[in-house]
Write an enzyme that holds these catalytic residues in place. Sequence first.
Site, PDB file in Angstrom:
ATOM      1  N   ARG A  27       0.839  -1.209   0.000  1.00  0.00           N
ATOM      2  CA  ARG A  27       0.000   0.000   0.000  1.00  0.00           C
ATOM      3  C   ARG A  27       0.868   1.252   0.000  1.00  0.00           C
ATOM      4  O   ARG A  27       2.015   1.225   0.419  1.00  0.00           O
ATOM      5  CB  ARG A  27      -0.948   0.029   1.189  1.00  0.00           C
ATOM      6  CG  ARG A  27      -0.293   0.200   2.556  1.00  0.00           C
ATOM      7  CD  ARG A  27      -0.267   1.669   3.033  1.00  0.00           C
ATOM      8  NE  ARG A  27       0.568   1.877   4.202  1.00  0.00           N
ATOM      9  CZ  ARG A  27       1.843   2.221   4.153  1.00  0.00           C
ATOM     10  NH1 ARG A  27       2.461   2.358   3.001  1.00  0.00           N
ATOM     11  NH2 ARG A  27       2.543   2.398   5.253  1.00  0.00           N
ATOM     12  N   HIS A  34       1.037   9.082  10.302  1.00  0.00           N
ATOM     13  CA  HIS A  34       1.237   9.141  11.757  1.00  0.00           C
ATOM     14  C   HIS A  34       0.010   9.672  12.469  1.00  0.00           C
ATOM     15  O   HIS A  34       0.127  10.356  13.487  1.00  0.00           O
ATOM     16  CB  HIS A  34       2.499   9.959  12.103  1.00  0.00           C
ATOM     17  CG  HIS A  34       3.753   9.172  11.839  1.00  0.00           C
ATOM     18  ND1 HIS A  34       4.276   8.294  12.750  1.00  0.00           N
ATOM     19  CD2 HIS A  34       4.541   9.102  10.736  1.00  0.00           C
ATOM     20  CE1 HIS A  34       5.373   7.739  12.239  1.00  0.00           C
ATOM     21  NE2 HIS A  34       5.533   8.194  11.008  1.00  0.00           N
ATOM     22  N   ASP A  36      -2.957   7.415  12.225  1.00  0.00           N
ATOM     23  CA  ASP A  36      -3.874   6.260  12.396  1.00  0.00           C
ATOM     24  C   ASP A  36      -3.904   5.817  13.857  1.00  0.00           C
ATOM     25  O   ASP A  36      -4.951   5.467  14.385  1.00  0.00           O
ATOM     26  CB  ASP A  36      -3.543   5.097  11.434  1.00  0.00           C
ATOM     27  CG  ASP A  36      -2.165   4.490  11.604  1.00  0.00           C
ATOM     28  OD1 ASP A  36      -1.282   5.143  12.214  1.00  0.00           O
ATOM     29  OD2 ASP A  36      -1.956   3.363  11.124  1.00  0.00           O
ATOM     30  N   GLY A 123      11.065  -2.940   3.194  1.00  0.00           N
ATOM     31  CA  GLY A 123      11.730  -1.803   3.866  1.00  0.00           C
ATOM     32  C   GLY A 123      11.607  -0.518   3.069  1.00  0.00           C
ATOM     33  O   GLY A 123      12.333   0.440   3.313  1.00  0.00           O
ATOM     34  N   GLY A 125       8.708   1.129   2.767  1.00  0.00           N
ATOM     35  CA  GLY A 125       7.536   1.880   3.244  1.00  0.00           C
ATOM     36  C   GLY A 125       6.258   1.523   2.511  1.00  0.00           C
ATOM     37  O   GLY A 125       5.326   2.317   2.461  1.00  0.00           O
ATOM     38  N   SER A 127       4.555  -1.447   3.143  1.00  0.00           N
ATOM     39  CA  SER A 127       3.826  -2.423   3.971  1.00  0.00           C
ATOM     40  C   SER A 127       3.974  -3.875   3.535  1.00  0.00           C
ATOM     41  O   SER A 127       2.990  -4.622   3.467  1.00  0.00           O
ATOM     42  CB  SER A 127       2.329  -2.085   4.004  1.00  0.00           C
ATOM     43  OG  SER A 127       2.135  -0.907   4.678  1.00  0.00           O
ATOM     44  N   SER A 128       5.205  -4.265   3.275  1.00  0.00           N
ATOM     45  CA  SER A 128       5.397  -5.675   2.904  1.00  0.00           C
ATOM     46  C   SER A 128       5.020  -6.602   4.073  1.00  0.00           C
ATOM     47  O   SER A 128       4.540  -7.717   3.852  1.00  0.00           O
ATOM     48  CB  SER A 128       6.827  -5.929   2.446  1.00  0.00           C
ATOM     49  OG  SER A 128       7.723  -5.470   3.418  1.00  0.00           O
ATOM     50  N   ASP A 173      -2.274   0.064   7.626  1.00  0.00           N
ATOM     51  CA  ASP A 173      -1.682  -0.807   6.607  1.00  0.00           C
ATOM     52  C   ASP A 173      -2.511  -2.069   6.406  1.00  0.00           C
ATOM     53  O   ASP A 173      -2.775  -2.495   5.280  1.00  0.00           O
ATOM     54  CB  ASP A 173      -0.256  -1.201   7.003  1.00  0.00           C
ATOM     55  CG  ASP A 173       0.627   0.005   7.243  1.00  0.00           C
ATOM     56  OD1 ASP A 173       0.213   1.117   6.882  1.00  0.00           O
ATOM     57  OD2 ASP A 173       1.720  -0.170   7.802  1.00  0.00           O
ATOM     58  N   TYR A 222       9.552   5.398  16.051  1.00  0.00           N
ATOM     59  CA  TYR A 222       8.103   5.334  15.822  1.00  0.00           C
ATOM     60  C   TYR A 222       7.376   5.282  17.169  1.00  0.00           C
ATOM     61  O   TYR A 222       6.435   6.030  17.420  1.00  0.00           O
ATOM     62  CB  TYR A 222       7.798   4.101  14.972  1.00  0.00           C
ATOM     63  CG  TYR A 222       6.347   3.939  14.567  1.00  0.00           C
ATOM     64  CD1 TYR A 222       5.873   4.467  13.372  1.00  0.00           C
ATOM     65  CD2 TYR A 222       5.451   3.245  15.378  1.00  0.00           C
ATOM     66  CE1 TYR A 222       4.540   4.312  12.998  1.00  0.00           C
ATOM     67  CE2 TYR A 222       4.128   3.082  15.020  1.00  0.00           C
ATOM     68  CZ  TYR A 222       3.674   3.608  13.822  1.00  0.00           C
ATOM     69  OH  TYR A 222       2.349   3.445  13.461  1.00  0.00           O
TER      70      TYR A 222
HETATM   71  C1  GLA Z   1       3.546   2.674   9.412  1.00  0.00           C
HETATM   72  C2  GLA Z   1       2.555   2.044  10.369  1.00  0.00           C
HETATM   73  C3  GLA Z   1       1.155   2.605  10.155  1.00  0.00           C
HETATM   74  C4  GLA Z   1       1.173   4.128  10.164  1.00  0.00           C
HETATM   75  C5  GLA Z   1       2.271   4.660   9.248  1.00  0.00           C
HETATM   76  C6  GLA Z   1       2.392   6.154   9.327  1.00  0.00           C
HETATM   77  O1  GLA Z   1       3.264   2.307   8.105  1.00  0.00           O
HETATM   78  O2  GLA Z   1       2.528   0.654  10.187  1.00  0.00           O
HETATM   79  O3  GLA Z   1       0.270   2.103  11.120  1.00  0.00           O
HETATM   80  O4  GLA Z   1       1.278   4.620  11.459  1.00  0.00           O
HETATM   81  O5  GLA Z   1       3.519   4.085   9.545  1.00  0.00           O
HETATM   82  O6  GLA Z   1       1.259   6.757   8.832  1.00  0.00           O
END
Ligand code: GLA
Length: 390
Positions: A27, A34, A36, A123, A125, A127-128, A173, A222
Amino acid sequence: MKPSYTHQKFKDQFGKEPEVVIRAPGRINLIGDHIDYLEGRVLPMAINKHIEMAATPNSSGEIKVWSEAAEGPPVIIPLNDLFRDNTEAKWANYISGVVVLMKQKGIETHGFDAVITSTLPQGAGMSSSAALTTATALCMEALAKKKLEPFERALLCQHVEHEFAGVPCGIMDQLAVGMSQQDQALLIDCQSLRVENVTFPDDLDIVVCDSGIQHSLADGEYKRRREECREAMQILKTKSLRYVKIEQLEAEKKQLGETLYHRARHAITEMERVLEFVIALQYSDITKVARLMWDSHFSLKDDFDVSCMELDHLVRIAYDFGRNRGLLGSRMTGGGFGGSTVNLVRSDASHQFITYMKDKYKETTGQDISPFITRPSQGAHDCTPLSARP
Ligand code: GLA
């Protein structure tokens, strides 16, 4: 019919047919980062890069899983030792985690053989890991012939991140990977967990630029952002930053101190930007879309401090390409500290934009990047060919 690539890899590896093949996409997030985990609304979408998992039960008391990306022989996960940290193949911990939590939902396995292939960079960003947990859950459901509700599955996969990977992520994600629809962005209200499709304009593309800087969310930053927001909420005496107006924040600036003030300011302004963005996109208000994406990026950079030099550079050169030539907006996407930018581009300009970005990035940094085009894609689904279904 010719078997799909993953199907064939399964046959090569295990000498039999897979009973199920699941495809789970990565995705990107168009806007709303930051927030959710702060009960905000976010606007992600599934992309055209995915992982596929093919599986068949084996009743051996073990999961035997071969990942093309990891190379080497299959990894063995004994069902009687699911809490062991798989240090050699960290990705296998996600599978163990899903198996443990599925059991609590009454979905059990006596073992299965599986093959994983992927077109999704890790890695970067995108969402693997959410794609991997969702694919594993869907495989187990198909093999057990029991289904979870999509929200239940997403929450389970989020729980795996928390308990088995040490990443205290939000729910964006897993919902985006699991519930996105073709040609639609997914507006998620992370407070009520309601989702709504937002039609993505026909004449636009997303160009994703991977900075090549590997982001890791488990390294503590995070988590620290989440804690800082919680502290800010205590000082502001609110259950959610969603209820705080910017004027109230300004009035409490002294009490909050510099850092907490900036963290909260990002969250509050980003929550507003998401809603404005949805409207601007629907009304093709290009000027507004461009401004909101720019503001979102610089809020993540300056107030939330989760960007990096490479992402900032990618965003700046993207805006230099110009609106006249077809760039609507650009920003970092996802957790940050590396990873990728998303660029909203007129479809008739996207190839030219890619050439421009590659050349400009090389010229200014000496580094190569490989941007790709995507449109909103279908979320995770069973893609077992009818001919192979038991
Ligand atoms: C990562 C986290 C999500 C979200 C994003 C930032 O992807 O897995 O839950 O917090 O960072 O939007």
